[in-house]
Design an enzyme around this catalytic site. Structure first.
Site, mmCIF file in Angstrom:
data_model
loop_
_atom_site.group_PDB
_atom_site.id
_atom_site.type_symbol
_atom_site.label_atom_id
_atom_site.label_comp_id
_atom_site.label_asym_id
_atom_site.label_seq_id
_atom_site.Cartn_x
_atom_site.Cartn_y
_atom_site.Cartn_z
ATOM 1 N N PHE A 173 37.867 60.885 -6.274
ATOM 2 C CA PHE A 173 38.218 59.714 -5.640
ATOM 3 C C PHE A 173 38.276 59.871 -4.017
ATOM 4 O O PHE A 173 38.776 60.906 -3.517
ATOM 5 C CB PHE A 173 39.488 59.158 -6.060
ATOM 6 C CG PHE A 173 39.857 57.821 -5.712
ATOM 7 C CD1 PHE A 173 39.413 56.622 -6.581
ATOM 8 C CD2 PHE A 173 40.757 57.446 -4.641
ATOM 9 C CE1 PHE A 173 39.579 55.252 -6.085
ATOM 10 C CE2 PHE A 173 41.013 56.296 -4.326
ATOM 11 C CZ PHE A 173 40.618 55.175 -4.991
ATOM 12 N N ASP B 14 45.003 64.610 -10.322
ATOM 13 C CA ASP B 14 45.227 63.580 -9.937
ATOM 14 C C ASP B 14 45.209 62.730 -11.497
ATOM 15 O O ASP B 14 44.041 62.785 -12.129
ATOM 16 C CB ASP B 14 44.054 62.882 -9.075
ATOM 17 C CG ASP B 14 44.239 61.427 -8.709
ATOM 18 O OD1 ASP B 14 44.651 60.624 -9.599
ATOM 19 O OD2 ASP B 14 44.162 61.079 -7.562
ATOM 20 N N TYR C 295 49.950 51.202 -10.728
ATOM 21 C CA TYR C 295 49.371 49.655 -10.991
ATOM 22 C C TYR C 295 48.228 49.542 -11.839
ATOM 23 O O TYR C 295 47.799 48.575 -12.012
ATOM 24 C CB TYR C 295 49.140 49.322 -9.561
ATOM 25 C CG TYR C 295 48.414 50.224 -8.625
ATOM 26 C CD1 TYR C 295 46.898 49.889 -8.826
ATOM 27 C CD2 TYR C 295 49.073 51.000 -7.848
ATOM 28 C CE1 TYR C 295 46.136 50.920 -7.966
ATOM 29 C CE2 TYR C 295 48.136 51.813 -6.970
ATOM 30 C CZ TYR C 295 46.884 51.597 -6.942
ATOM 31 O OH TYR C 295 46.039 52.580 -6.222
ATOM 32 N N LYS C 296 47.456 50.609 -12.373
ATOM 33 C CA LYS C 296 46.356 50.751 -13.313
ATOM 34 C C LYS C 296 46.875 50.537 -14.827
ATOM 35 O O LYS C 296 47.519 49.519 -15.162
ATOM 36 C CB LYS C 296 45.655 52.145 -12.849
ATOM 37 C CG LYS C 296 44.989 51.768 -11.717
ATOM 38 C CD LYS C 296 44.159 53.022 -11.182
ATOM 39 C CE LYS C 296 43.670 53.014 -9.692
ATOM 40 N NZ LYS C 296 43.333 54.155 -9.075
ATOM 41 N N ARG D 299 31.591 48.842 -13.617
ATOM 42 C CA ARG D 299 32.860 49.481 -14.370
ATOM 43 C C ARG D 299 33.547 48.503 -15.081
ATOM 44 O O ARG D 299 34.176 47.589 -14.744
ATOM 45 C CB ARG D 299 33.506 50.175 -13.278
ATOM 46 C CG ARG D 299 33.964 51.647 -13.646
ATOM 47 C CD ARG D 299 34.555 52.361 -12.324
ATOM 48 N NE ARG D 299 35.755 51.175 -11.845
ATOM 49 C CZ ARG D 299 36.921 51.924 -11.171
ATOM 50 N NH1 ARG D 299 37.125 52.859 -11.150
ATOM 51 N NH2 ARG D 299 37.719 50.919 -10.510
#
Ligand code: PLP
Length: 400
Positions: free
Chosen positions: A121, A198, A223-224, A372
Site C-alpha cells: 500500500f 500490516d 474502518y474497513k 475491486r
C-alpha cells in the site's frame, strides 16, 4: 428477492443489523469503509448525552483512559490471536506504521536495510522511504506479481545480515493475496531481522495468529472490516517479549509513566501503553467495539468461511458472465491464499466503475484497470453480490 446461498447461510440474519442493508443499493466496498451497525447509532447518541455530556471530564477516570488498551485486548483476542497486553488503539495506521518502523530500525542498530515490496500500500512504502532517508538506510525492494503477492522465496532472497526490518501486508490491498506470515516471519528472524505486518485488509475477515506466528510488530486500520467509521483510530501490536526494550519515537504524555504528574522527563510506562502518544480518539472507538462484539458473536472462523465462499462465488460469476467481455480475475483462485476481496481486470474498468456507481452498485477502482469487489462477510449477501455482477455485465454489454 431471495437467493439459495443466502437461505443456506447461517450468518445471513446478522446482515440486517447494519444500517442501510434494507435498501437495494449494492455495496461492494466494505473493505474500504465498512457499514455502520444500528447499535452504533444508539451507542453514539447515548455516549454524547450520558457519558460525554453527563460524566464530562470524569469520563477519563471512569472509562476512557483504559479504552485504548481494553479495546486493543478485545481486537487481539477476537481477531488477532494476541494475548492481552500487546495491542493498543490510537493514531492512524500511517502514524502507527511510522512509530513501529522507527522503533524496529532503532532496535537493530548497525543494520542498513528495510525490506518491503513495490506493490505494498502506498502509505507503507512512503513511510518506509521517509524513515530510510531520516536514518540513512536503504530500501531493498521486492518485485511481485500484482495478481498475487509476496512469497517466502521472495523474502528469503531479500534478507541478510544487513536487514533491520521486513515490512509487508498480511492481505494485499490490490490482489487480496494472503501472505504466509508464519513462514516469512521465520525466514526474517533467521536473518536476525524484525518483521512488521500490516493487517489493514485482514483484520476482521482473515484471522491472524500473531502470538503463534512469532510476529514482532503489526498495525492495522479499523474502518474497513471492523466498521469503525471514517477516520476511526488504528491499532498496533507489539509482542510482549519486546515491550520492555522497545521505545517508540513520538514521546507523548499519554505514554509516560505517570501522565498526570506532568513531570519534567519522559520515562516510558511499562507495557503496551508506551506506544500511545497523545489523547486517543474515544468517540472513534465506540463503533469498533460494537463490530468486534459482533465478530465475536459470529466467530472469526465462521466469518472467514463466509468470506471464502463469497469471494469464490464472485469469481464463479465473473468467469460465467464477464470473461466473454475480456474480464480476467486478478486475485488468487485458491481460497486459502485469498483474502476478503476480489479484483477483476479489464483495460476499460476506469469507464465501467463510474457507470456502476450511477446504478447504485459501489465497488472501487484501483489503477491500472482493476475493479475491486470488497465483500464484508457480515454485511454482504450473496444476492447483493449477484445483482452487482449482473450490473457489471450490463455495463459491459452497453459499453460500445
Ligand atoms: C487502508 C490501508 C492503509 C490506510 O492507512 P491510513 O493511515 O488509515 O490512511 C494503510 N495500509 C494498508 C495496507 C491499507 O489497506
Amino acid at each position: 428477492m431471495t437467493h439459495a446461498l443466502d437461505d443456506a447461510d447461517p450468518l445471513a440474519p446478522l446482515r440486517e443489523r447494519f444500517v442501510g442493508t434494507d435498501s437495494p443499493l449494492v455495496y461492494l466496498d466494505g473493505n474500504s469503509l465498512g457499514r455502520p451497525l444500528t447499535v452504533t447509532v444508539d451507542r453514539m447518541r447515548a455516549f454524547v448525552e450520558d457519558e460525554w455530556g453527563g460524566r464530562l471530564i470524569r469520563g477519563w477516570d471512569e472509562a476512557w483512559f483504559d479504552l485504548p488498551l481494553d479495546l486493543g485486548d478485545e481486537i487481539g483476542s477476537v481477531c488477532l490471536g494476541a494475548a492481552p497486553g500487546q495491542v493498543a488503539v490510537g493514531d492512524s495506521t500511517t502514524v502507527l506504521l511510522y512509530k513501529l518502523m522507527r522503533t524496529a530500525v532503532a532496535a537493530r542498530p548497525g543494520r542498513t536495510e528495510i525490506v518491503i515490496d513495490r506493490d505494498n500500500f502506498p502509505t507503507d512504502r512512503y513511510v518506509a522511504m521517509g524513515i530510510a532517508g531520516e536514518c540513512g538506510l536503504t530500501i531493498r525492494w521486492i518485485d511481485v506479481d500484482t495478481s498475487a503477492g509476496v512469497t517466502v522465496e521472495h523474502v528469503a532472497a531479500a534478507v541478510g545480515e544487513q536487514t533491520a526490518l521486513v515490512a509487508l501486508s498480511h492481505v494485499s490491498y490490490r490482489s487480496a493475496w494472503v501472505a504466509d506470515v508464519a513462514a516469512i516471519t521465520r525466514v526474517a528472524h533467521d536473518a536476525g531481522a524484525l518483521v512488521l505486518w500490516d493487517l489493514c485488509h485482514s483484520v476482521g475477515s482473515v484471522p491472524a495468529e500473531l502470538d503463534a506466528w512469532g510476529v514482532d510488530l503489526a498495525a492495522g486500520c479499523t474502518y474497513k472490516y471492523l466498521n469503525g467509521g471514517p477516520g476511526s483510530p488504528a491499532f498496533c501490536y507489539v509482542a510482549g517479549r519486546h515491550l520492555e526494550t522497545f521505545a517508540q519515537p513520538i514521546q507523548g504524555w499519554m505514554g509516560n509513566t505517570d501522565p498526570f504528574l506532568m513531570g519534567p522527563d519522559y520515562v516510558p510506562v511499562s507495557g503496551i501503553r508506551r506506544f500511545l502518544s497523545g489523547t486517543p480518539a474515544v468517540v472513534g472507538m465506540l463503533a469498533i467495539q460494537d463490530m468486534v462484539a459482533l465478530v465475536d458473536e459470529a466467530g472469526i472462523d465462521a466469518v472467514r468461511k463466509k468470506s471464502e465462499q463469497l469471494t469464490s462465488y464472485a469469481i464463479e460469476l465473473a468467469d460465467e458472465h464477464l470473461a466473454s467481455y475480456g474480464v480476467t480475475v486478478a486475485s488468487p483462485r485458491d481460497p486459502a491464499r485469498r483474502g476478503g476481496h476480489v479484483t477483476l481486470h479489464h483495460s476499460r474498468m476506469a469507464e465501467v466503475v463510474p457507470a456502476l456507481w450511477e446504478r447504485d452498485v459501489i465497488p472501487d477502482y484501483r489503477d491500472p484497470g482493476g475493479l475491486r469487489i470488497g465483500l464484508s462477510p457480515l454485511s454482504t449477501s450473496y444476492g447483493e453480490l449477484e445483482r452487482g455482477i449482473d450490473t457489471v455485465r450490463e455495463v459491459f454489454a452497453n459499453l460500445g
